[in-house]
Write a protein that holds these residues in place. Sequence first.
Motif, PDB file in Angstrom:
ATOM      1  N   GLU A 241       0.710  -0.949  -0.147  1.00 57.69           N
ATOM      2  CA  GLU A 241       0.158  -0.028   0.160  1.00 57.69           C
ATOM      3  C   GLU A 241       0.836   1.377  -0.134  1.00 57.69           C
ATOM      4  N   SER A 242       1.871   1.113   0.675  1.00 61.02           N
ATOM      5  CA  SER A 242       2.732   2.558   0.937  1.00 61.02           C
ATOM      6  C   SER A 242       4.203   2.152   0.673  1.00 61.02           C
ATOM      7  N   THR A 243       4.829   1.229   1.450  1.00 58.42           N
ATOM      8  CA  THR A 243       6.259   1.272   1.529  1.00 58.42           C
ATOM      9  C   THR A 243       6.689   0.023   0.663  1.00 58.42           C
ATOM     10  N   ASN A 244       7.789   0.619   0.080  1.00 59.80           N
ATOM     11  CA  ASN A 244       8.757  -0.100  -1.087  1.00 59.80           C
ATOM     12  C   ASN A 244       9.178  -1.632  -0.546  1.00 59.80           C
ATOM     13  N   VAL A 245       8.220  -2.311  -0.081  1.00 57.33           N
ATOM     14  CA  VAL A 245       8.728  -3.758   0.247  1.00 57.33           C
ATOM     15  C   VAL A 245       7.786  -4.725  -0.291  1.00 57.33           C
ATOM     16  N   TRP A 246       8.191  -5.955  -0.507  1.00 59.52           N
ATOM     17  CA  TRP A 246       7.300  -6.782  -0.825  1.00 59.52           C
ATOM     18  C   TRP A 246       6.297  -7.313   0.570  1.00 59.52           C
ATOM     19  N   PRO A 247       5.060  -7.501   0.433  1.00 59.65           N
ATOM     20  CA  PRO A 247       4.173  -7.807   1.503  1.00 59.65           C
ATOM     21  C   PRO A 247       4.639  -9.233   2.140  1.00 59.65           C
ATOM     22  N   CYS A 248       5.024  -9.963   1.362  1.00 58.32           N
ATOM     23  CA  CYS A 248       5.413 -11.419   1.761  1.00 58.32           C
ATOM     24  C   CYS A 248       6.763 -11.677   1.451  1.00 58.32           C
ATOM     25  N   ARG A 249       7.719 -12.063   2.640  1.00 56.95           N
ATOM     26  CA  ARG A 249       9.014 -12.008   2.229  1.00 56.95           C
ATOM     27  C   ARG A 249       9.621 -13.320   2.945  1.00 56.95           C
ATOM     28  N   GLY A 250      10.380 -14.151   2.642  1.00 52.53           N
ATOM     29  CA  GLY A 250      10.784 -15.450   3.312  1.00 52.53           C
ATOM     30  C   GLY A 250      12.120 -15.760   2.621  1.00 52.53           C
ATOM     31  N   LYS A 251      12.637 -16.719   3.446  1.00 49.84           N
ATOM     32  CA  LYS A 251      14.170 -17.078   3.279  1.00 49.84           C
ATOM     33  C   LYS A 251      14.014 -18.760   3.126  1.00 49.84           C
ATOM     34  N   VAL A 252      15.023 -19.199   2.121  1.00 50.24           N
ATOM     35  CA  VAL A 252      14.984 -20.592   1.951  1.00 50.24           C
ATOM     36  C   VAL A 252      16.607 -21.036   1.755  1.00 50.24           C
ATOM     37  N   ILE A 253      16.756 -22.301   1.535  1.00 50.36           N
ATOM     38  CA  ILE A 253      18.018 -22.822   1.435  1.00 50.36           C
ATOM     39  C   ILE A 253      17.934 -23.557  -0.095  1.00 50.36           C
ATOM     40  N   LEU A 254      18.729 -23.350  -0.973  1.00 47.76           N
ATOM     41  CA  LEU A 254      18.703 -23.841  -2.230  1.00 47.76           C
ATOM     42  C   LEU A 254      19.750 -24.729  -2.518  1.00 47.76           C
ATOM     43  N   SER A 255      19.519 -26.066  -2.739  1.00 48.25           N
ATOM     44  CA  SER A 255      20.668 -26.931  -3.195  1.00 48.25           C
ATOM     45  C   SER A 255      21.268 -26.901  -4.402  1.00 48.25           C
ATOM     46  N   LEU A 256      21.718 -25.443  -4.517  1.00 43.75           N
ATOM     47  CA  LEU A 256      22.386 -25.115  -5.909  1.00 43.75           C
ATOM     48  C   LEU A 256      23.747 -24.058  -5.361  1.00 43.75           C
ATOM     49  N   PHE A 297      13.745 -22.528  -9.484  1.00 50.03           N
ATOM     50  CA  PHE A 297      15.225 -22.952  -9.425  1.00 50.03           C
ATOM     51  C   PHE A 297      15.394 -24.323  -9.720  1.00 50.03           C
ATOM     52  N   ASP A 298      14.326 -25.372  -9.696  1.00 52.40           N
ATOM     53  CA  ASP A 298      14.312 -26.739 -10.095  1.00 52.40           C
ATOM     54  C   ASP A 298      15.228 -27.534  -9.369  1.00 52.40           C
ATOM     55  N   THR A 299      15.244 -27.293  -7.809  1.00 50.40           N
ATOM     56  CA  THR A 299      16.227 -28.138  -6.794  1.00 50.40           C
ATOM     57  C   THR A 299      15.426 -28.322  -5.650  1.00 50.40           C
ATOM     58  N   ASP A 300      15.912 -28.954  -4.620  1.00 45.63           N
ATOM     59  CA  ASP A 300      15.494 -28.977  -3.337  1.00 45.63           C
ATOM     60  C   ASP A 300      15.593 -27.684  -2.737  1.00 45.63           C
ATOM     61  N   ILE A 301      14.315 -27.558  -1.957  1.00 46.44           N
ATOM     62  CA  ILE A 301      14.189 -26.288  -1.106  1.00 46.44           C
ATOM     63  C   ILE A 301      13.670 -26.508   0.231  1.00 46.44           C
ATOM     64  N   ASP A 302      14.468 -25.847   1.327  1.00 43.74           N
ATOM     65  CA  ASP A 302      14.265 -26.156   2.453  1.00 43.74           C
ATOM     66  C   ASP A 302      13.962 -24.621   3.042  1.00 43.74           C
ATOM     67  N   VAL A 303      12.918 -24.495   3.587  1.00 42.01           N
ATOM     68  CA  VAL A 303      12.279 -23.281   4.305  1.00 42.01           C
ATOM     69  C   VAL A 303      12.815 -23.014   5.544  1.00 42.01           C
ATOM     70  N   ILE A 304      13.444 -21.839   5.758  1.00 47.11           N
ATOM     71  CA  ILE A 304      13.950 -21.255   7.000  1.00 47.11           C
ATOM     72  C   ILE A 304      12.992 -20.555   7.755  1.00 47.11           C
ATOM     73  N   GLU A 305      12.291 -19.597   6.982  1.00 46.15           N
ATOM     74  CA  GLU A 305      11.162 -18.754   7.717  1.00 46.15           C
ATOM     75  C   GLU A 305      10.613 -17.854   6.659  1.00 46.15           C
ATOM     76  N   PRO A 306       9.131 -17.802   6.957  1.00 50.39           N
ATOM     77  CA  PRO A 306       8.426 -18.146   8.009  1.00 50.39           C
ATOM     78  C   PRO A 306       7.738 -19.103   7.780  1.00 50.39           C
ATOM     79  N   PRO A 307       6.722 -19.655   8.654  1.00 52.98           N
ATOM     80  CA  PRO A 307       5.982 -20.650   8.587  1.00 52.98           C
ATOM     81  C   PRO A 307       4.899 -20.387   7.448  1.00 52.98           C
ATOM     82  N   GLU A 308       4.593 -19.272   7.163  1.00 53.89           N
ATOM     83  CA  GLU A 308       3.427 -18.846   6.191  1.00 53.89           C
ATOM     84  C   GLU A 308       3.958 -19.559   4.679  1.00 53.89           C
ATOM     85  N   LEU A 309       5.143 -19.273   4.536  1.00 51.23           N
ATOM     86  CA  LEU A 309       5.904 -19.760   3.275  1.00 51.23           C
ATOM     87  C   LEU A 309       6.009 -21.300   2.926  1.00 51.23           C
TER      88      LEU A 309
END
Length: 339
Positions: A241-256, A297-309
Amino acid sequence: MATTTTRLLNLLSLLQARRDWPGALLAERLEISHRTVRRDVDRLREMGYSIRATMGPDGGYRLDAGTELPPLLFDDDQVIALAVALQSATVTGAGIEEAALRALTTVRQVMPSRLRHRLDALRFEVILSRPVDSVPATVSPELLIALSTATRAREVLRFDYLNVREDPAAPRPPRRVEPHHLVSSQGRWYLVAWDLDRNDWRLFRADRITLRTPNGPRFEPRAIPGGDVGEYVAARFKGSESTNVWPCRGKVILSLPVDAVLPYAEDGLVEELDPERCTLESGAWSWIALAASLTRFDTDIDVIEPPELTEAFAALAARAAATATASATARAGAASHSP
């Protein structure tokens, strides 16, 4: 008879309009003799224009590139296009801002008053953002000038707006807005305005606007959310709505390895864990969209955060499974009915 100067300008205008001109056709269009055409061509050559004689039964002339830039002639639409391009170039960050500003000043000084008024009425802001694959939308200069003029005059606008999510045949009242900024971004034009009926800020694509006249009363300008129109528009593109950031942001581990991820990370943050793995922190307008973007990315993905992801990956997997099942059922049904 036309003066020599007028005749030379007319000749130059014709030579710029098409690649090859038979000498006889030039003489006919200018209503002068073949000899005068040859003499005028020589005069233009002395002024720096590279004009080459062409051979053949209808021998004529061609305007080619020379060693220096000679004076040029532009029609009204070309002048406005050039001025808009120069105004945009002043904020590109390409190191040509000062030269573009000087060129814009030069062009404005020699403009006829009718064009200078149109140019002065057109004021806009360029929002720099990463390139996208969307097709640029064409907007008439008259519409842009009308939007810009109302923005500068602080006059309420009324217009019909084509919303692709609504039935185009359904009757709708015109939108009533207070226009605050005309911006150009990603090959499209947008009007940033306060919607009087919805009591909120809105971003309107200019190519979907059909103005109604006359304009409404004057208004007092409001403060743009966040105080910066560039940040506000960039935020709306991200679904915020106002701030220049993605409303949903997460962090993962990629096997690449990190080198395989960096070229496609866009605005994400990549950090190396070991030669075969890295972390990626990125965002999107929804958790499902973020999960879907990470699967590219067509690889194994492990979610670090958040649970919503993690939940979004589960929902995406369920949708994919349902699609695969439905497609398989449809193929089997088609096969059973085939002769």
